[in-house]
Motif scaffolding. Structure first.
Motif, short mmCIF file in Angstrom:
data_model
loop_
_atom_site.label_atom_id
_atom_site.label_comp_id
_atom_site.label_asym_id
_atom_site.label_seq_id
_atom_site.Cartn_x
_atom_site.Cartn_y
_atom_site.Cartn_z
N TYR A 1 -38.49 18.76 41.05
CA TYR A 1 -38.16 18.08 39.79
C TYR A 1 -39.42 17.66 39.03
CZ TYR A 1 -33.65 18.19 41.92
OH TYR A 1 -32.50 18.63 42.50
N ASP A 2 -40.45 17.30 39.76
CA ASP A 2 -41.70 16.96 39.07
C ASP A 2 -42.29 18.18 38.40
OD1 ASP A 2 -41.58 14.36 39.54
OD2 ASP A 2 -43.24 14.23 40.97
N ILE B 1 -35.68 11.45 43.74
CA ILE B 1 -34.89 11.94 42.62
C ILE B 1 -33.77 12.82 43.15
CG2 ILE B 1 -34.92 13.42 40.58
CD1 ILE B 1 -38.01 12.68 40.49
N GLU B 2 -32.58 12.61 42.60
CA GLU B 2 -31.48 13.48 42.99
C GLU B 2 -31.18 14.45 41.87
OE1 GLU B 2 -27.97 11.38 44.25
OE2 GLU B 2 -29.27 9.96 45.33
N GLY B 3 -30.90 15.68 42.23
CA GLY B 3 -30.59 16.68 41.23
C GLY B 3 -29.13 16.61 40.83
N PHE B 4 -28.72 17.48 39.91
CA PHE B 4 -27.33 17.55 39.52
C PHE B 4 -26.62 18.61 40.36
CE2 PHE B 4 -29.54 16.19 35.68
CZ PHE B 4 -28.87 15.02 35.43
N GLY C 1 -19.02 13.06 39.64
CA GLY C 1 -19.83 12.33 38.66
C GLY C 1 -20.50 13.27 37.68
N THR C 2 -21.04 14.36 38.17
CA THR C 2 -21.72 15.30 37.29
C THR C 2 -20.75 15.90 36.29
OG1 THR C 2 -23.09 15.77 39.19
CG2 THR C 2 -23.35 17.19 37.28
N MET D 1 -21.46 6.76 33.18
CA MET D 1 -20.39 7.76 33.27
C MET D 1 -20.58 8.60 34.53
SD MET D 1 -18.31 7.34 30.80
CE MET D 1 -17.21 8.73 30.66
N GLU D 2 -21.84 8.87 34.85
CA GLU D 2 -22.09 9.73 36.00
C GLU D 2 -21.72 9.06 37.31
OE1 GLU D 2 -26.12 10.85 36.69
OE2 GLU D 2 -25.57 12.46 38.04
N ARG E 1 -33.52 9.83 34.94
CA ARG E 1 -33.06 10.53 36.13
C ARG E 1 -34.24 11.10 36.91
NH1 ARG E 1 -28.05 12.57 37.89
NH2 ARG E 1 -29.21 13.32 39.66
N TYR E 2 -35.22 11.59 36.16
CA TYR E 2 -36.37 12.23 36.81
C TYR E 2 -37.54 11.28 37.00
CZ TYR E 2 -33.74 16.50 36.57
OH TYR E 2 -32.76 17.43 36.77
#
Lengths: 320, 154, 494
Positions: free
Chosen positions: B4-5, B67-70, B76-77, C222-223, C426-427
């Motif tokens: 993610y970074d 960090i969590e991804g989608f 939730g996503t 919302m998420e 988020r990031y």
């Protein structure tokens, strides 16, 4: 859930049909919207709100002032132009309507509006610090000629009316100066009071407070006649420099409003304009009221647009 | 996590490069040597530099924080994507439907998305909010809200 | 100082009809301040037409009441729903929101009120007694000093970066780049507008602010709305004694910082609050806890932005030059009343000047009372079911974005920044640096360029004036200390 929403929706639609149909009544039968292209609380906004407040009485309907701002006035002017021409939207148009097109920033001109009336014209003045060695325009210009590029003149923004005014003066007298744009007239005046500029080229009303309290002095006014607030200050013309200039504000309608409705609006606003309350307001605010009716305002706009474009081209502010 | 970074670093680096290229087409001020392009150029170089460091950290697996991804599998996503779409739809229809109607619906839709089933709530909350906002803005503060095709009704 | 006159003015202000105006102004101010998108500036502007033809004392008292109330009101939504009601409350989010989420909304709100009251009163007292000397210093600020002040303000970015300084700096540069959108401040050349006229003056500040904070929070709500339990809220009108004791030093310090920054024309409560926050963190014994809900943080920011109101009135009254955007509108109100603020006002209408002093002090006291009554209602907001609260936050955000300029474009702007803010968060990127950059970027650029125009391109002008040198040194120092502090934090958390 669906049922509730449906019932509500039906009610709203029925309501709208009931109120829209039926009466083909006299104008105006509902509130008027007045679009102001400048932020709430600014000079243009306060003027429009004061006028709207007095005019409501004669129109018999409330006038709601809506501030549609942004783009150096472009957004609001566009909103007026594109409003429904049903007479229920009037707008305040200002000097920028003539200075934005030469810069290639808006795709329309004054010709796309139906002018209703001119309200005021405010001339710029050349103002310096009280303790500066200049006592007349002649002193100032001689010094600027002897020291090219040293004199700094503050204005209210790049390409703004007062920038153009300073450019016009420099152009006519052949001097070379630094134009220092600020974010509005007030910071420019503050910088002058603090001694960080040689002069400012903003309006008389904008320097009035500082002049009256003895921090600044006006060398000349770019008008055909002397200022009502400072009758002792000579005009540029009197001092041998043939420059007149000014910012203006007026009311306009989108093109295509029914002439009868237009007349009703014009009459009501004229009565509001003439009311003693509005006149008193304008006097307090230091506004130079200069009424013109629709036809005269239209001619004025045409001449002003041509003048402004010419100056901006000479200053390199216009897009070629 | 390192991934993610690297991704976010790349995005900012791309923004910086775009800004840099655009800035080079701004007119230059030859007198002062510092024109409209000067500040943006300086800033995009700074942004580029630090984004590269971020990418470097990611590559070297020295990123910090969690960090969590989608994942589209997650409830939730899905709800997030739906809510973005609803928000866009709301903005699209607002000028035409007007504030009152579109707002009534958007609140109801969001409440439904969040799992409220009670019909009474779905009807009454949006209605109350719309009335409250309308009274506060239009009547009390006289700030005009988009009226859409219902103009002049209220 | 004419004590007799001061007492007479208090008598004037405490007259029932005037007091009622103050009360109306304060209540309206708190409401407007708490609503995202409606700022004290806008509130004052909207109120001005109602003061046409009203007596001077009443109108001014009402406007000043609104000004004070609005500054405090911004903190309410900052603490409860992470949406700064006014830009000046943006720094309050940093500590206030975590506190609220931990069930301490009552503590945070009562501290915000208490600090606002103290800050507002100190600001008003400084205005009453020290206007002439402070305004003299304010006038010394030329473009050179403004540039250095902006740089100093930007140095705070390091201390609001959260876990990663690198990401904070990236966010800062990104924000600065966004702030360069629109007309170039010196030549007027439009930059990065993508062909939108609406972007000619840069992205409108309020919609951007709402997008970054409120909408991003909405999307993240919302998420992850599943499994959110209701947050309990304890109502309290006054902060507990320990909180007051631990914050007192910060409240005092921030009040002076706030009043002074307010007195410099063209700056406002937002800058004052961030600078005070940076200072509170710097001088704290436990800087590592900042960002997780430290009560002193709330105290510092709220004291600063309310003290700023008194400060901003200083140049308005004594020089006729507004200190911030709200006082710029108040200047208009004076003029409509036929009064020209400045030295002349002191000569010819000294009674008005003293009435302003008295109104300001009374407005702060009234604010304290209205706030104490109000807190019991505000605090309940945090306990509302998220399933209902989130949609309402969305609507208020959209309406607030629209209201400022009456422009649908701003809704899109807000939405885009909402997504940017959500993704960045988020990031792991902090959002406050973007905001600070948006506030200070234009100030830094325009004044640097003005300085260079004046010096014919020589950079030496930046160190040619003492105040500027001091500010630049302070900026370097602040960056150094923040980085050092951060290292300490990293070492401890390992």
């Amino acid at each position: 859930m669906k049922r509730w929403a449906l019932v509500l929706c039906m009610l709203l639609i029925v309501g709208s049909v009931l109120s829209a149909g039926g009466k083909a009544e006299k104008f105006p039968s509902k509130p008027i919207t007045a679009i102001c292209p400048w932020t709430a609380g600014g000079g243009t906004d306060v003027l429009l709100r004061a006028l709207a407040k007095e005019t409501e009485k004669f129109l018999g309907q409330p006038i709601t002032v809506v501030n549609t701002t942004g783009g150096g006035g472009a957004v609001g002017h566009n909103a007026i132009r594109q409003a429904k021409p049903d007479g229920y939207t009037v707008g305040m148009i200002t000097f920028e309507l003539n200075s934005l097109p030469p810069q290639g920033l808006i795709p329309f001109t004054y010709k796309d509006f139906d002018p209703l009336m001119r309200l005021n014209v405010d001339p710029p003045a050349l103002t310096v610090r009280k303790d500066s060695p200049f006592n007349s325009l002649k002193d100032f210009i001689e010094y600027a000629k002897a020291h090219p590029g040293e004199v700094s003149i503050g204005n209210s923004g790049p390409g703004s009316v007062w920038h153009i005014a300073a450019g016009l003066m420099a152009e006519k007298t052949g001097i070379s100066v630094k134009y220092m744009p600020f974010d509005g007239a007030a910071p420019a005046v503050t910088a002058l009071v603090g001694g960080h500029l040689t002069a400012v080229s903003v309006s008389v009303a904008e320097v009035r407070g500082q002049v009256q309290s003895g921090n600044l002095k006006i060398l000349g006014v770019m008008d055909t006649k002397r200022s009502g607030i400072f009758p002792d200050v000579p005009t540029f013309q009197e001092q041998g420099i043939d420059v007149t200039f000014g910012t203006w504000r007026g009311l306009a309608l989108p093109k295509g409003v029914d002439p009868e409705k237009r007349q009703i609006l014009a009459d009501a606003f004229k009565k509001g304009f003439d009311s003693p309350e509005f006149q008193a307001f304008a006097k307090n605010a230091g506004l130079n009221l200069a009424y013109q009716d629709s036809a005269a305002f239209g001619e004025f706009l045409a001449k002003n647009a041509a003048d402004v474009e010419l100056v901006m081209q000479k200053l390199g502010l216009a897009k070629k | 996590m390192y991934r993610y970074d690297i991704i976010s670093g790349l995005v900012f680096a791309l923004i910086a490069i775009y800004a840099l290229i655009t800035a080079s087409s701004f007119p230059q001020d030859h007198v002062m040597g510092i024109g409209p392009n000067y500040f943006p150029t300086l800033l995009s170089i700074g942004l580029l530099l630090f984004s590269l460091i971020l990418i470097g950290r990611g590559v070297l697996k020295r990123s910090k924080g969690k960090i969590e991804g989608f994942s589209l599998k997650e409830e939730g996503t899905k709800r997030l994507f739906l809510s973005v779409i609803v928000a866009i739809a709301y903005t699209l229809v607002l000028p035409f439907l007007g504030f009152t109607l579109s707002t009534f619906f958007v609140i109801a839709v969001y409440m439904k998305l969040l799992g409220i089933r009670s019909v009474r709530l779905l009807g009454s909350v949006p209605l109350l909010v719309v009335i409250a906002v309308y009274l506060l803005f239009e009547k009390f503060l006289s700030i005009a809200l988009p009226s859409g095709f219902l103009k002049g009704l209220f | 100082m004419d004590w007799n006159l001061l007492f007479t003015s208090f008598e004037n202000i405490l007259h029932p009809s005037v007091l009622l105006s103050v009360l109306a102004g304060v209540t309206m101010g708190i409401t407007i301040g708490a609503l995202p998108g409606l700022t004290a500036t806008m509130g004052v502007a909207l109120l001005i037409p109602f003061t046409f033809g009203k007596p001077v004392t009443e109108s001014l008292a009402m406007l000043l009441g609104l000004y004070c109330g609005g500054m405090y009101g911004g903190s309410i939504s900052a603490i409860l729903i992470r949406t700064p009601g006014t830009p000046a409350a943006a720094a309050t989010v940093l500590e206030g929101y975590p506190l609220g989420q931990q069930g301490h909304a009552g503590r945070a709100l009562s501290m915000a009120l208490f600090a606002s009251f103290c800050g507002g009163t100190i600001g008003a007292l400084l205005m009453t007694f020290l206007s002439p000397p402070i305004s003299k210093v304010a006038l010394e600020f030329s473009y050179v000093e403004y540039f250095s002040l902006a740089v100093f303000g930007l140095s705070v970015i390091i201390s609001i970066s959260g876990t990663s300084i690198l990401k904070g700096v990236i966010a800062g540069f990104f924000g600065l780049l966004i702030s360069s959108i629109g007309f170039d401040p010196i030549s007027g050349y439009p930059r990065y507008t993508f062909g939108f006229v609406e972007l000619l003056e840069g992205p409108a500040f309020i919609p951007t602010l709402i997008g970054l904070f409120a909408l991003s929070e909405f999307f993240s709500g919302m998420e992850k709305s599943n499994g959110i339990e209701r947050i309990k809220a304890v109502v309290r009108a006054f902060p507990p004694k320990e909180d007051i004791l631990v914050s007192l030093k910060n409240i005092l310090k921030s009040s002076f910082i706030g009043a002074f920054i307010g007195a410099i024309p063209g700056t406002g409560g937002d800058i004052a609050a961030f600078v005070s926050y940076g200072e509170a963190k710097r001088s704290s014994k436990y800087p590592e806890r900042f960002g997780t809900g430290v009560i002193e943080g709330v105290a510092a920011t709220e004291a600063a932005n309310n003290a700023c109101s008194g400060g901003a009135m200083i140049p308005l009254l004594s020089l006729g030059v507004p200190g911030d955007s709200v006082t710029a509108v108040i200047l208009g109100a004076f003029i409509i009343q036929g009064l020209q603020p400045g030295p002349l006002l002191y000569k010819e209408h000294i009674d008005v000047v003293y009435n302003v002093f008295a109104s300001m002090i009374v407005a702060n006291i009234v604010m304290l009372f209205v706030g104490i009554i109000g807190i019991r209602f505000f605090v309940r907001v945090i306990s509302i079911d998220k399933k209902i609260l989130l949609p309402v936050i969305f609507v208020l955000s959209m309406v607030g974005s629209y209201a400022m300029r009456g422009n649908v474009f701003d809704l899109w702007l807000s939405l885009i920044f909402g997504l940017i803010g959500f993704l960045m968060q988020r990031y792991g990127f902090p959002l406050s640096p973007i905001l600070l950059a948006l506030i200070l970027g234009p100030m830094a650029e325009s004044n640097l360029r003005r300085s260079l125009v004046m010096s014919n391109g020589s950079w030496k002008i930046l160190v040619s004036r003492p105040i500027s040198v001091i500010l630049l040194c302070a900026a370097v120092l602040s960056i150094g200390i923040s980085i050092w502090n951060h290292k300490r934090v990293a070492a401890r958390t390992k």
